[in-house]
Design a protein around this motif. Sequence first.
Motif, PDB file in Angstrom:
ATOM      1  N   LEU A 156      -6.295   1.433  17.559  1.00 61.19           N
ATOM      2  CA  LEU A 156      -5.510   1.561  16.328  1.00 61.19           C
ATOM      3  C   LEU A 156      -4.081   1.967  16.662  1.00 61.19           C
ATOM      4  O   LEU A 156      -3.864   2.883  17.455  1.00 61.19           O
ATOM      5  N   SER A 157      -3.131   1.302  16.053  1.00 61.42           N
ATOM      6  CA  SER A 157      -1.743   1.695  16.271  1.00 61.42           C
ATOM      7  C   SER A 157      -1.384   2.852  15.344  1.00 61.42           C
ATOM      8  O   SER A 157      -1.921   2.972  14.235  1.00 61.42           O
ATOM      9  N   LEU A 158      -0.491   3.689  15.790  1.00 60.22           N
ATOM     10  CA  LEU A 158      -0.032   4.798  14.952  1.00 60.22           C
ATOM     11  C   LEU A 158       0.684   4.266  13.720  1.00 60.22           C
ATOM     12  O   LEU A 158       0.618   4.866  12.639  1.00 60.22           O
ATOM     13  N   GLU A 159       1.359   3.122  13.872  1.00 58.27           N
ATOM     14  CA  GLU A 159       2.043   2.528  12.718  1.00 58.27           C
ATOM     15  C   GLU A 159       1.049   2.108  11.641  1.00 58.27           C
ATOM     16  O   GLU A 159       1.298   2.306  10.446  1.00 58.27           O
ATOM     17  N   ALA A 160      -0.080   1.528  12.066  1.00 61.29           N
ATOM     18  CA  ALA A 160      -1.090   1.115  11.098  1.00 61.29           C
ATOM     19  C   ALA A 160      -1.688   2.326  10.393  1.00 61.29           C
ATOM     20  O   ALA A 160      -1.949   2.291   9.184  1.00 61.29           O
ATOM     21  N   ARG A 161      -1.913   3.402  11.138  1.00 63.70           N
ATOM     22  CA  ARG A 161      -2.438   4.625  10.540  1.00 63.70           C
ATOM     23  C   ARG A 161      -1.470   5.177   9.501  1.00 63.70           C
ATOM     24  O   ARG A 161      -1.867   5.575   8.397  1.00 63.70           O
ATOM     25  N   GLU A 162      -0.185   5.227   9.837  1.00 71.61           N
ATOM     26  CA  GLU A 162       0.818   5.767   8.919  1.00 71.61           C
ATOM     27  C   GLU A 162       0.936   4.897   7.668  1.00 71.61           C
ATOM     28  O   GLU A 162       1.042   5.405   6.548  1.00 71.61           O
ATOM     29  N   ASP A 163       0.903   3.573   7.859  1.00 67.29           N
ATOM     30  CA  ASP A 163       0.970   2.670   6.718  1.00 67.29           C
ATOM     31  C   ASP A 163      -0.236   2.861   5.806  1.00 67.29           C
ATOM     32  O   ASP A 163      -0.108   2.866   4.573  1.00 67.29           O
ATOM     33  N   ALA A 164      -1.423   3.033   6.397  1.00 71.13           N
ATOM     34  CA  ALA A 164      -2.637   3.237   5.605  1.00 71.13           C
ATOM     35  C   ALA A 164      -2.563   4.534   4.811  1.00 71.13           C
ATOM     36  O   ALA A 164      -2.976   4.586   3.647  1.00 71.13           O
ATOM     37  N   VAL A 165      -2.041   5.585   5.426  1.00 70.03           N
ATOM     38  CA  VAL A 165      -1.904   6.868   4.726  1.00 70.03           C
ATOM     39  C   VAL A 165      -0.989   6.715   3.517  1.00 70.03           C
ATOM     40  O   VAL A 165      -1.290   7.212   2.421  1.00 70.03           O
ATOM     41  N   ASN A 166       0.115   6.001   3.681  1.00 70.75           N
ATOM     42  CA  ASN A 166       1.044   5.799   2.569  1.00 70.75           C
ATOM     43  C   ASN A 166       0.412   4.974   1.449  1.00 70.75           C
ATOM     44  O   ASN A 166       0.567   5.287   0.267  1.00 70.75           O
ATOM     45  N   ARG A 167      -0.318   3.916   1.821  1.00 66.60           N
ATOM     46  CA  ARG A 167      -0.974   3.089   0.803  1.00 66.60           C
ATOM     47  C   ARG A 167      -2.063   3.872   0.091  1.00 66.60           C
ATOM     48  O   ARG A 167      -2.264   3.727  -1.121  1.00 66.60           O
ATOM     49  N   ASP A 168      -2.757   4.713   0.833  1.00 63.70           N
ATOM     50  CA  ASP A 168      -3.805   5.543   0.239  1.00 63.70           C
ATOM     51  C   ASP A 168      -3.209   6.502  -0.788  1.00 63.70           C
ATOM     52  O   ASP A 168      -3.756   6.697  -1.882  1.00 63.70           O
ATOM     53  N   ARG A 169      -2.094   7.097  -0.454  1.00 60.87           N
ATOM     54  CA  ARG A 169      -1.434   8.027  -1.375  1.00 60.87           C
ATOM     55  C   ARG A 169      -0.987   7.312  -2.643  1.00 60.87           C
ATOM     56  O   ARG A 169      -1.110   7.844  -3.746  1.00 60.87           O
ATOM     57  N   ARG A 170      -0.460   6.089  -2.481  1.00 56.43           N
ATOM     58  CA  ARG A 170      -0.007   5.337  -3.659  1.00 56.43           C
ATOM     59  C   ARG A 170      -1.182   5.002  -4.560  1.00 56.43           C
ATOM     60  O   ARG A 170      -1.074   5.067  -5.786  1.00 56.43           O
ATOM     61  N   ARG A 171      -2.307   4.643  -3.970  1.00 55.50           N
ATOM     62  CA  ARG A 171      -3.468   4.325  -4.794  1.00 55.50           C
ATOM     63  C   ARG A 171      -3.945   5.547  -5.558  1.00 55.50           C
ATOM     64  O   ARG A 171      -4.269   5.469  -6.747  1.00 55.50           O
ATOM     65  N   ILE A 172      -4.007   6.690  -4.891  1.00 56.50           N
ATOM     66  CA  ILE A 172      -4.436   7.923  -5.560  1.00 56.50           C
ATOM     67  C   ILE A 172      -3.512   8.243  -6.725  1.00 56.50           C
ATOM     68  O   ILE A 172      -3.960   8.617  -7.818  1.00 56.50           O
ATOM     69  N   ALA A 173      -2.205   8.082  -6.511  1.00 52.20           N
ATOM     70  CA  ALA A 173      -1.232   8.348  -7.577  1.00 52.20           C
ATOM     71  C   ALA A 173      -1.419   7.375  -8.735  1.00 52.20           C
ATOM     72  O   ALA A 173      -1.370   7.767  -9.912  1.00 52.20           O
ATOM     73  N   ASP A 174      -1.655   6.099  -8.433  1.00 55.20           N
ATOM     74  CA  ASP A 174      -1.836   5.099  -9.491  1.00 55.20           C
ATOM     75  C   ASP A 174      -3.086   5.384 -10.310  1.00 55.20           C
ATOM     76  O   ASP A 174      -3.113   5.168 -11.521  1.00 55.20           O
ATOM     77  N   GLU A 175      -4.153   5.877  -9.649  1.00 54.08           N
ATOM     78  CA  GLU A 175      -5.396   6.120 -10.364  1.00 54.08           C
ATOM     79  C   GLU A 175      -5.288   7.292 -11.333  1.00 54.08           C
ATOM     80  O   GLU A 175      -6.130   7.423 -12.233  1.00 54.08           O
ATOM     81  N   LYS A 176      -4.286   8.126 -11.149  1.00 55.96           N
ATOM     82  CA  LYS A 176      -4.108   9.267 -12.044  1.00 55.96           C
ATOM     83  C   LYS A 176      -3.403   8.873 -13.336  1.00 55.96           C
ATOM     84  O   LYS A 176      -3.347   9.663 -14.275  1.00 55.96           O
ATOM     85  N   ARG A 177      -2.883   7.639 -13.370  1.00 52.77           N
ATOM     86  CA  ARG A 177      -2.222   7.200 -14.593  1.00 52.77           C
ATOM     87  C   ARG A 177      -3.251   6.963 -15.688  1.00 52.77           C
ATOM     88  O   ARG A 177      -4.300   6.374 -15.437  1.00 52.77           O
ATOM     89  N   PRO A 178      -2.990   7.382 -16.914  1.00 52.44           N
ATOM     90  CA  PRO A 178      -3.982   7.242 -17.987  1.00 52.44           C
ATOM     91  C   PRO A 178      -4.256   5.799 -18.376  1.00 52.44           C
ATOM     92  O   PRO A 178      -5.252   5.512 -19.020  1.00 52.44           O
ATOM     93  N   THR A 179      -3.376   4.864 -17.990  1.00 51.65           N
ATOM     94  CA  THR A 179      -3.575   3.473 -18.379  1.00 51.65           C
ATOM     95  C   THR A 179      -4.556   2.747 -17.470  1.00 51.65           C
ATOM     96  O   THR A 179      -4.977   1.630 -17.761  1.00 51.65           O
TER      97      THR A 179
END
Length: 208
Positions: A175-198
Amino acid sequence: MTHDPTAACESETLAASLRSYLTETRFAFTSLTAKEATPAITHAVTAWAQASGWKAAPEATMRYIDPPRLQAGGCRTYWSPPWSAYLDLRLHREDRAPIAVEIDRADDGTAVDKLRDEALRGHPALWIRWHGALRAELPAGVARLHLPARSTRSPIRYSLAPVADTAVITHGEALSLEAREDAVNRDRRRIADEKRPTVSPYPPLIRC
């Protein structure tokens, strides 16, 4: 591109440890149905975890990294990937990342996607494949232990000879460190999106 060699080899090391345990305990089974064989393997993997001082959680929930998107399929709509999924086992280790485990008779299914995302989160990922040819390409960070069971004709029954040190282990690239960092960022965005009431996990109904 930089890689984390420690994280890259841990899944493979764990697969080798499991193979050694199955060899030492002479794990085998005879004339089992598919519904009986998978629990037998699950029990053996759980015993390995407990012997290692870990806790095994069956049917453990997991979340895909990529956000669900509505897809049309005939007269219905569905989310892909789904909002939630389950790992066959999650092995919890004190002060270390948990281990994701999938156990399958064939390559069909979602095991590759689930283990890929778990590896991207920095979790060791093990795929226990029994019976059948190996066709699926392994994602980075995932290790696969193949248990070559034999089958009879109808009624289909499966048998596995005692596991030997030669049981094949294959693994994806590091696993590349870049792929890990990108996955962490995408994971955070998904968590934030799921908190939206819509956001709703239920797809809209369509009529044919």
